[in-house]
Write a protein that holds these residues in place. Structure first.
Motif, PDB file in Angstrom:
ATOM      1  N   PRO A 303      82.915  67.797  37.078  1.00  0.00           N
ATOM      2  CA  PRO A 303      82.599  68.922  37.686  1.00  0.00           C
ATOM      3  C   PRO A 303      82.024  69.801  36.626  1.00  0.00           C
ATOM      4  N   ARG A 304      82.553  69.750  35.388  1.00  0.00           N
ATOM      5  CA  ARG A 304      81.974  70.834  34.341  1.00  0.00           C
ATOM      6  C   ARG A 304      80.193  70.413  34.111  1.00  0.00           C
ATOM      7  N   ILE A 305      79.829  69.437  34.723  1.00  0.00           N
ATOM      8  CA  ILE A 305      78.272  69.297  34.503  1.00  0.00           C
ATOM      9  C   ILE A 305      77.672  70.406  34.922  1.00  0.00           C
ATOM     10  N   ALA A 306      77.857  70.772  36.226  1.00  0.00           N
ATOM     11  CA  ALA A 306      76.939  71.907  36.955  1.00  0.00           C
ATOM     12  C   ALA A 306      77.840  72.838  37.599  1.00  0.00           C
ATOM     13  N   LEU A 307      77.274  74.207  37.772  1.00  0.00           N
ATOM     14  CA  LEU A 307      77.818  75.202  38.334  1.00  0.00           C
ATOM     15  C   LEU A 307      77.994  74.949  39.815  1.00  0.00           C
ATOM     16  N   ARG A 308      77.030  74.044  40.273  1.00  0.00           N
ATOM     17  CA  ARG A 308      76.889  73.847  41.621  1.00  0.00           C
ATOM     18  C   ARG A 308      78.177  72.832  42.100  1.00  0.00           C
ATOM     19  N   SER A 309      78.706  72.978  43.322  1.00  0.00           N
ATOM     20  CA  SER A 309      79.838  72.055  43.563  1.00  0.00           C
ATOM     21  C   SER A 309      79.368  70.853  44.143  1.00  0.00           C
ATOM     22  N   VAL A 310      79.703  69.676  43.774  1.00  0.00           N
ATOM     23  CA  VAL A 310      79.312  68.388  44.113  1.00  0.00           C
ATOM     24  C   VAL A 310      80.409  67.595  44.935  1.00  0.00           C
ATOM     25  N   LEU A 311      80.126  67.053  45.901  1.00  0.00           N
ATOM     26  CA  LEU A 311      81.120  66.669  46.979  1.00  0.00           C
ATOM     27  C   LEU A 311      81.064  65.064  46.436  1.00  0.00           C
ATOM     28  N   THR A 312      82.054  64.573  46.185  1.00  0.00           N
ATOM     29  CA  THR A 312      82.278  63.095  45.844  1.00  0.00           C
ATOM     30  C   THR A 312      82.731  62.093  47.088  1.00  0.00           C
TER      31      THR A 312
END
Length: 680
Positions: A303-312
């Motif tokens: 989750p630290r890759i991007a500020l945007r939330s990513v749903l797994t």
């Protein structure tokens, strides 16, 4: 074809150019310049202004509104362009639409070599001031034109007002209504793939909530690309699927930006993956790229890759019925796809390629596609990474080539049965284990050297239609702490992409008992064994461990093993069968007594094979049939390797054939047999 809205804006731009030209002449005092021929003359510009070119102005025409359905209107909506942004874009793109604007811009900038507009010229033509900070910000890196990849500002070493503005060719094509893929993206674009019947309703609902970012995690090819593409279509968004790992690492960030721009130009979503080998900077650029994105891969998303939330979303591997469905789409109706789906673990893209390879294989052999040709095509989908850590064997041995007790053969058949029916038992009947453990099969072959363990593994691989991968211990075991575990992880990770049988010979070197800890070396040795136990349990394929000393293996392996097969020394009837099988098609003398050899010499199958090969070479060298003297000579040489004495009680009447020297020809009575000219 140019649309009315763009044509109207170009006409308005031409009017502004004419006004700017008039103002330029009022302050130009170089009319009598002797070097005037090096640049554009007033008369030349007048002629260009009189030439309608692409623009056919209508007298007193009403302004044409930019509609959302027009190419320019679509760009404005997709990239959130304001009217002033649209004017800047058209002004910068004018030389690519009408070549007269090259000379217009060169004339107005008093430099015939500068044929593209600059920010300063654009501000003049649009009636703006270079002191207007809001207008200047439209040329900034965070402005929608530059940030969206619609406008490039070149000559970075020059002042902003005199830098060249370039509109990429793909954007110019989009202004003209051309929807063809950017040529730079064609080498990484992924074509439409086979799709399973899995429901996408939940994923489609997530996508319909707005610009979202989803990560489809799959341990193996579970059809993520087809699933993502279908979900985007459900929400009426065209999908662009790219595999950036095909590109050179230095080009991936640039291609990621092009992919984002292409998806926005199309008003669609982006499907990217596998992402396991991509740099975090590339993933960050895509995740924060203001476009609906679906990633896929096998790694865990950080989750630290991007500020945007990513749903797994975790995708389970394709089960048997899903694989059968895909095989039925690509294989002729006459082929039993059930055997293919149970034997091979393949994803949609692999099944499509396997079917194509199978048809080619059948054509090469001059026949129609069948299960064998499609199985050969399926084997071509094995990843090659494992071959750097193991020796690949294309199995040739069949059930008729092994001579073992009936109980042992039944156990080997049971191993094949476990692989053939694991989808039914584990998935349909719900007997899959929990705790993240795999669905693989692990077996131990225990027995003395030469009792047929390796041959049995080859027979099983052949029965399954798989390749046999013999793990090279020299490439796995490392004297440096922690390296053995890394090598083992590479073995199993690469094996996940292979439909093959893993064979660990001399397995006790890796799977030995854990001992009491007396020093640091013992502790790290125990860590290696513990890690291997864990990794074996996660493996989804068939792994066979062979050991001469069953008691040397760690007790914890007992519950992790699906089957333990004991390979005992053959008894006289089995040795007789081994002699008959292993002598093969070599021409035998009529006096050869295989019953005597089987009864008197207590040997394993490996030893018997060595003797048969030695005798065959002696016969070939003498151009004779294989006779008892040659076979007794072979037994003697094998006994020397084993450190055993040649006793009269064993050799009996053939003791005279023994050779106590290093000569090739055996001594004793004349060698029986008849000359041959070629093997029979």
């Amino acid at each position: 074809m140019i649309d009315d809205a763009l044509r109207a804006r170009l006409h308005d731009l031409e009017r502004r150019v004419a006004i700017a030209t008039h103002r330029f002449r009022e302050v130009d005092d170089a009319a009598d310049d002797a070097l005037r021929g090096l640049y554009l003359t007033d008369e030349h510009i007048d002629r260009l202004l009189a030439d309608p070119g692409l623009v056919v102005p209508a007298v007193d025409a009403e302004p044409v509104e930019v509609t959302p359905t027009s190419p320019l209107g679509h760009l404005c909506a997709a990239f959130a362009l304001s009217p002033i942004d649209a004017d800047i874009l058209v002004t910068a793109a004018a030389p690519d639409l009408d070549r007269r604007f090259e000379r217009f811009y060169g004339y107005l900038q008093d430099d015939v070599t500068r044929r593209r507009a600059s920010p300063g010229l654009v501000m003049d033509l649009l009636g703006g001031s270079p002191f207007d900070s809001e207008l200047r910000s439209r040329f900034g890196s965070d402005g929608p034109l530059v940030d969206g990849g619609l406008l490039r500002i070149e000559d970075g070493d020059r002042p902003l007002l005199t830098r060249a503005l370039r509109v990429p060719d793909r954007v110019v094509a989009a202004l003209l209504g051309d929807d063809r893929l950017d040529p730079d993206l064609r080498r990484v674009a992924v074509s439409q793939q086979l799709d399973t019947s899995r429901s996408v309703a939940g994923l489609a609902r997530a996508l319909s909530s707005g610009d979202v970012c989803v990560y489809l995690r799959q341990r193996s090819d579970a059809g993520a690309i087809g699933l993502a593409t279908r979900a985007l279509h459900e929400v009426e968004m065209p999908a662009l699927a790219v595999d950036l790992e095909r590109a050179h690492p230095d080009d991936r960030l640039t291609l990621a930006e092009l992919a984002i721009r292409e998806a926005r130009l199309r008003g669609g979503g982006l499907v990217v993956g596998p992402i396991d080998g991509l740099h975090p900077d590339v993933l960050r650029a895509i995740a924060e790229g203001s476009v609906t994105t679906l990633f896929h891969g096998s790694m865990i998303w950080d989750p630290r890759i991007a500020l945007r939330s990513v749903l797994t979303v975790d995708l389970s591997p394709l089960d048997g019925p899903e694989q059968q469905e895909l095989w039925r789409r690509v294989a002729p109706a006459s082929i039993d796809v059930g055997a293919l789906s149970t034997t091979f673990r393949l994803g949609p893209s692999q099944i499509a390629r396997a079917a194509a390879a199978g048809r080619t294989q059948a054509a090469l052999n001059g026949g129609e596609p069948d299960v064998g040709s499609f199985a050969a095509g399926a084997r071509t989908q094995n990843s090659v990474g494992l071959e750097r850590l193991a020796r690949r064997v294309a199995p040739k041995a069949t059930w008729t080539d092994i001579v073992l007790p009936d109980q042992t053969v039944d156990q080997l058949h049971h191993l094949v049965t476990r692989i053939a029916h694991r989808h039914q038992v584990l998935d349909e009947w719900g007997l899959r284990r929990g705790g993240g453990r795999g669905e693989g099969v692990a077996a131990l072959f225990a027995g003395e050297s030469g009792t047929g363990k390796t041959l049995a593994a080859e027979v099983i691989a052949n029965a399954l239609g798989h390749h046999l991968y013999v793990i090279d211990l020299s490439s796995v075991v490392d004297k440096y702490i922690g390296e053995t575990e890394k090598n083992l992880d590479r073995v199993f990770s690469e094996a996940e992409g292979v439909n093959g049988v893993l064979f660990f010979d001399e397995a006790d070197a890796l799977f030995g008992k854990r001992s009491e800890i007396s020093d640091a070396k013992d502790r790290y040795a125990n860590v290696e064994v513990a890690y291997l136990l864990q990794r074996m349990e996660q493996y989804d394929g068939l792994a066979i461990l062979a050991s001469n000393l069953r008691g040397n293996l760690d007790e914890a392996f007992a519950r992790r093993l699906s089957l333990v097969v004991d390979f005992a020394e053959p008894d006289p009837p089995q040795r007789r069968a081994l002699w008959s099988v292993l002598i093969g098609a070599a021409p035998l003398d009529a006096e050869v007594d295989l019953d005597f050899l089987a009864e008197r010499f207590v040997l394993s199958g490996g030893n018997i094979r060595n003797i048969a090969v030695t005798a065959a070479y002696l016969a070939a060298d003498a151009n004779r049939t294989v006779d008892m003297a040659m076979l007794i000579r072979g037994v003697q040489l094998e006994y020397r390797k084993l450190g055993r004495l040649c006793l009269e009680s064993e050799f009996g009447p053939y003791l005279a054939y023994l050779d106590d020297t290093d000569d090739r020809q055996p001594k004793g009575p004349p060698t029986p047999g008849r000359p041959v000219t070629a093997p029979v």
